[in-house]
Design an enzyme around this catalytic site. Structure first.
Site, PDB file in Angstrom:
ATOM      1  N   HIS A 186       0.592  -1.001  -0.096  1.00 46.02           N
ATOM      2  CA  HIS A 186       0.453  -0.386   0.117  1.00 46.02           C
ATOM      3  C   HIS A 186       0.549   1.472   0.071  1.00 46.02           C
ATOM      4  CE1 HIS A 186      -4.027  -1.792   0.574  1.00 46.02           C
ATOM      5  NE2 HIS A 186      -3.230  -3.354   1.375  1.00 46.02           N
TER       6      HIS A 186
ATOM      7  N   ASN B   6     -10.536  -3.212   2.390  1.00 45.41           N
ATOM      8  CA  ASN B   6      -9.890  -2.655   1.459  1.00 45.41           C
ATOM      9  C   ASN B   6     -11.219  -2.494   0.664  1.00 45.41           C
ATOM     10  OD1 ASN B   6      -7.182  -3.671   1.334  1.00 45.41           O
ATOM     11  ND2 ASN B   6      -7.375  -5.694   1.127  1.00 45.41           N
TER      12      ASN B   6
ATOM     13  N   PHE C 203       1.410 -14.424   4.551  1.00 46.39           N
ATOM     14  CA  PHE C 203       1.069 -12.643   4.038  1.00 46.39           C
ATOM     15  C   PHE C 203       2.369 -12.698   3.816  1.00 46.39           C
ATOM     16  CE2 PHE C 203       1.468  -8.367   4.091  1.00 46.39           C
ATOM     17  CZ  PHE C 203      -0.194  -7.484   3.460  1.00 46.39           C
TER      18      PHE C 203
ATOM     19  N   ARG D  50      -2.387  -9.544  11.455  1.00 49.13           N
ATOM     20  CA  ARG D  50      -1.948  -8.363  11.430  1.00 49.13           C
ATOM     21  C   ARG D  50      -1.841  -7.701  12.746  1.00 49.13           C
ATOM     22  NH1 ARG D  50      -7.400  -5.960   7.691  1.00 49.13           N
ATOM     23  NH2 ARG D  50      -6.124  -4.431   7.157  1.00 49.13           N
TER      24      ARG D  50
ATOM     25  N   ARG E 158       9.067   1.715   9.642  1.00 45.09           N
ATOM     26  CA  ARG E 158       8.599   3.268   8.232  1.00 45.09           C
ATOM     27  C   ARG E 158       9.041   4.730   8.967  1.00 45.09           C
ATOM     28  NH1 ARG E 158       4.258   5.380   6.477  1.00 45.09           N
ATOM     29  NH2 ARG E 158       3.056   5.119   7.623  1.00 45.09           N
TER      30      ARG E 158
END
Ligand code: HDD
EC number: 1.11.1.6
Length: 699
Positions: A84, A157, A170, A367, A378
């Site tokens: 994403h 989504n 995943f 998740r 990140r």
């Protein structure tokens, strides 16, 4: 509490422009509020020249201004999201309807008077940050609700099911779809061997593949996409009663998609098609809106379904459990700064509020770990929730301290609890706080899929069976395109083998299109497909689409001498329908209309192929069309609009263009002549969006 950064701009100041010795421009002001400063606040006298030993000499290490500026620049990039990465967001609000307290005690879902601020980020999945907006891909639909009880994130989504059932797969799924690691291509595409190798070996992906090969994966606009929470969640009301739910977002404008060829053309013409569309709409005051609904059911009902509600590769047909609306979301403000907000926003399915709880879906459970973990690499620090876009808008306090980039200054002597030294320190909220719903659980520690997850084909068949003929045709074409890009024959034959279990007709059509009839592998499914499953018409996008041009864009092709009355009428009537006209002229400088009035062009012909419009109108003058017929971009404009099944309006003067494009003006009722400057028939026809019946003739 973390403080928002000060983004208020001082009023415009008087600026003097001076030319320096070397001919460079210096813009200076005497107003201290406008002075350019270093990060330490030191006013900068000259930002054009580094400090040198002589004007032609080497630069001095002493130049702290140069070093500070370059150092900051060198560190401007952060790792992009591992999935994403390409996304676009907007601010807005959510407002609940009345009567939801029967389902949940979540304050933002119960109080219909409150407008809860939200930030919503849409994304593609596979492409990197600089990829295009219109590849075939799932779209992310993530909403952060800044509620009075803390931030709630619904990270969904635009497709209601997922490729895999367990989070442990995943990384494999994403490695397979991302560019192949030895050659680093293809970018933002699933049409390659590694993806199809993996999914053809992973039968649980079959249902999601059907969605990914449908037009859902090439949305017309972010404003025209549905959203889904995918997993089953729990809503808990004030009495402690749990209801199982699936979340749905429905766009007010309707759900519309591109055609594959069109998506490809748009990728070249405007790589930012979706973000530009959202930007233009919101900046123009046309605020997109979605309704949030749930399918609500209880454990008893769930036990009767012929699939497991904990399996994220399954959906619940709306004919079995209808949608129950909870409220609406309106997006009404673009971020002030893309990086600070859209790039730094950090979603996490574990961000919950009292009244909303998780389920035991093994994909969801994994998740819960991944999102927080990824933010650490990140965004670089455990304090990422202090970044204004991530900070809760209600008070928040705890005993977590220190770490990189800590902004918050906690004054207390105590950073632990219980404590008796600071009676003002934060304490537990008890029953008013978040309590996990008491789900009875016991079992043997093991690595095993439940048998109730084993039917991988029935819902894939259900989806295919519920589509219109047009939608089925597009699915066949998409499979053939994607598999056609696979060089490995064994990948193609294996996938054809899987499709036989979805629908033998589908498998045959794809095999024929690939020129591989009869070559499907024989595959034994764990659970045979129930071909008798009842179709779910609600799954189709095209069965009953809204007849509207609201939110859409009409391209109006004009030349010098174009009829002023017609241009004005089209602009006026389109606006009344909440749509927009863009004037496309041979040159960006614009045209002089039939009344001798100059009109600016919104686009020039070679820069705006008809693919970027929902419908087109050809209104050249008799003189103007003489130039157009010799201009490939003009002929293609009409040819492609026709091939993309658009409604085409035209004036009599445009007829030579039809001849040049070899298109019969009477081919179908999507070609509408505008007689005597009347635009109504064209607008009415444009509400049909596309002429699907034309498709078999042009493709
Ligand atoms: Fe995910 C980002 C949606 C499964 C791991 N995911 C991410 C985003 C969306 C989704 C919309 C972008 C959020 C944003 O705009 O910043 N993901 C989903 C849905 C899933 C799903 C609907 C299945 C139903 N995801 C999933 C699994 C894992 C992840 C099973 C890992 C085990 N997802 C991530 C991530 C990302 C992410 C690596 C990348 C960037 C981020 O989280 O913040 O943690």
């Amino acid at each position: 509490m973390a403080k928002a950064s000060n983004t208020a701009k001082p009023a415009a100041a008087e600026v003097n422009e001076l030319i320096g010795n070397g001919g460079e421009l210096h813009q200076q002001t005497s107003d201290p509020a406008h002075w350019l400063t270093t990060n330490q606040g030191l006013p900068i006298a000259d930002d054009q020249n580094s400090l040198k030993a002589g004007d032609r000499g080497p630069t001095l290490l002493e130049d702290f201004h140069l070093r500070e500026k370059i150092t900051h620049f060198d560190h401007e990039r952060i790792p992009e999201r591992v999935v994403h990465a390409r996304g676009y967001g907007a601010h807005g609000y959510f407002q609940a309807y009345e009567g939801n307290d029967e389902l949940t005690k979540a304050a933002f879902l119960c109080d219909s008077k409150v407008k809860t601020p939200v930030f919503c980020r849409f994304s593609t999945v596979a492409g990197s940050e600089g990829s295009v907006d219109t590849p075939r891909d799932v779209r992310g639909f993530a909403v952060k609700f800044y509620t009075s009880q803390g931030n709630y994130d619904l990270v969904g989504n635009n497709i209601p099911v997922f490729f895999i059932q367990d989070a442990i797969k995943f990384p494999d799924l994403i490695h397979a779809v991302k560019p192949e690691p030895d050659r680093a291509f293809p970018q933002a595409a699933s049409a390659h061997d590694t993806f199809w190798d993996f999914v053809s070996l992973t039968p649980e992906s079959t249902h999601m593949l059907m969605w990914a090969m449908s037009d859902r994966a090439i949305p017309r606009s972010l404003r025209m996409m549905e959203g889904f929470g995918v997993h089953t969640f729990r809503l808990i009301n004030a009495k402690g009663k749990a209801t199982l739910v699936k979340f749905h977002w429905r766009p007010k404008l309707g759900t519309f998609s591109l055609i594959w060829d069109e998506a490809v053309a748009i990728a070249g013409a405007d790589a930012d098609f979706h973000r530009r569309d959202l930007w233009d709409a919101i900046q123009g005051g046309d605020f997109p809106e979605w309704e949030l609904s749930v399918q609500a059911f209880d454990e008893k009902q769930a036990a009767k379904f012929d699939f497991d509600v904990l399996d994220p590769t399954k959906l619940i047909p709306e004919e079995i459990v209808p949608l129950r609306p909870l409220g609406k979301m309106v997006l009404n403000r673009m971020p002030d700064n893309f990086f600070a907000e859209t790039e730094q926003v950090a979603f996490c399915p574990a961000n919950l509020v009292p009244g909303i709880d998780l389920s035991e879906d093994p994909l969801l459970q994994g998740r819960l770990f991944s999102y927080l973990d990824t933010q650490l690499s990140r965004l670089g620090s455990a304090n990422f929730q202090e970044i204004p876009i991530n900070a809760a808008k209600c008070p928040w306090q705890n005993m977590q301290r220190d770490g990189h980039m800590r902004m918050r200054v906690d004054p207390s002597r105590t950073s632990y609890e219980p404590n008796s030294l600071d009676m003002a320190a934060p304490r537990e909220a008890g029953a008013a706080g978040f309590e996990s719903f008491a789900v009875p659980t016991e079992g043997t520690k093991l690595r095993q899929r439940p048998e109730s997850f084993a039917d991988h084909y029935t819902q894939a068949h259900l989806f295919y069976k519920s589509m219109t003929e047009t939608e089925q045709r597009h699915i066949v074409a998409a499979f053939a395109f994607e598999l056609g890009k696979c060089k490995e024959v064994k990948v193609r034959t294996r996938m054809l083998g899987r499709l036989e279990h979805v629908d033998p007709e589908l498998a045959k059509s794809v095999a024929d299109k690939l020129g591989m009839p009869g070559q499907a592998d024989k595959i034994d499914p764990a659970v045979p497909t129930n071909f008798k499953v009842k179709p779910s018409p609600a799954l189709s996008q095209y069965r009953d689409p809204p007849q509207t041009i609201a939110g859409k864009k009409i391209g109006l092709l004009v030349t010098d001498g174009s009829e002023a009355r017609l241009i004005d009428a089209l602009i006026r009537k389109t606006k009344a329908e909440k749509a927009k006209v863009e004037l496309v002229a041979p040159k960006i400088g614009g045209i002089t209309d039939s009344e001798g009035v100059h009109r600016d062009a919104d686009q020039f012909l070679a820069g705006a192929p008809s693919a970027v419009f929902d419908a087109v109108c050809l209104a050249p003058s008799a003189d103007g069309v003489k130039g157009l017929v010799k201009f490939a971009a003009a002929v293609d404009w009409l040819r492609m609009a026709f091939a993309h099944l658009k409604i085409v309006g035209y004036v009599d003067e445009a007829v030579p263009l039809f001849d040049a494009a070899h298109i019969d003006r009477n081919a179908d009722d999507g070609l509408v002549e505008l007689k005597n400057g009347k635009v109504t028939d064209f607008i009415e026809a444009a509400k049909r969006h596309r002429i699907w019946e034309r498709e078999p003739k042009v493709r």
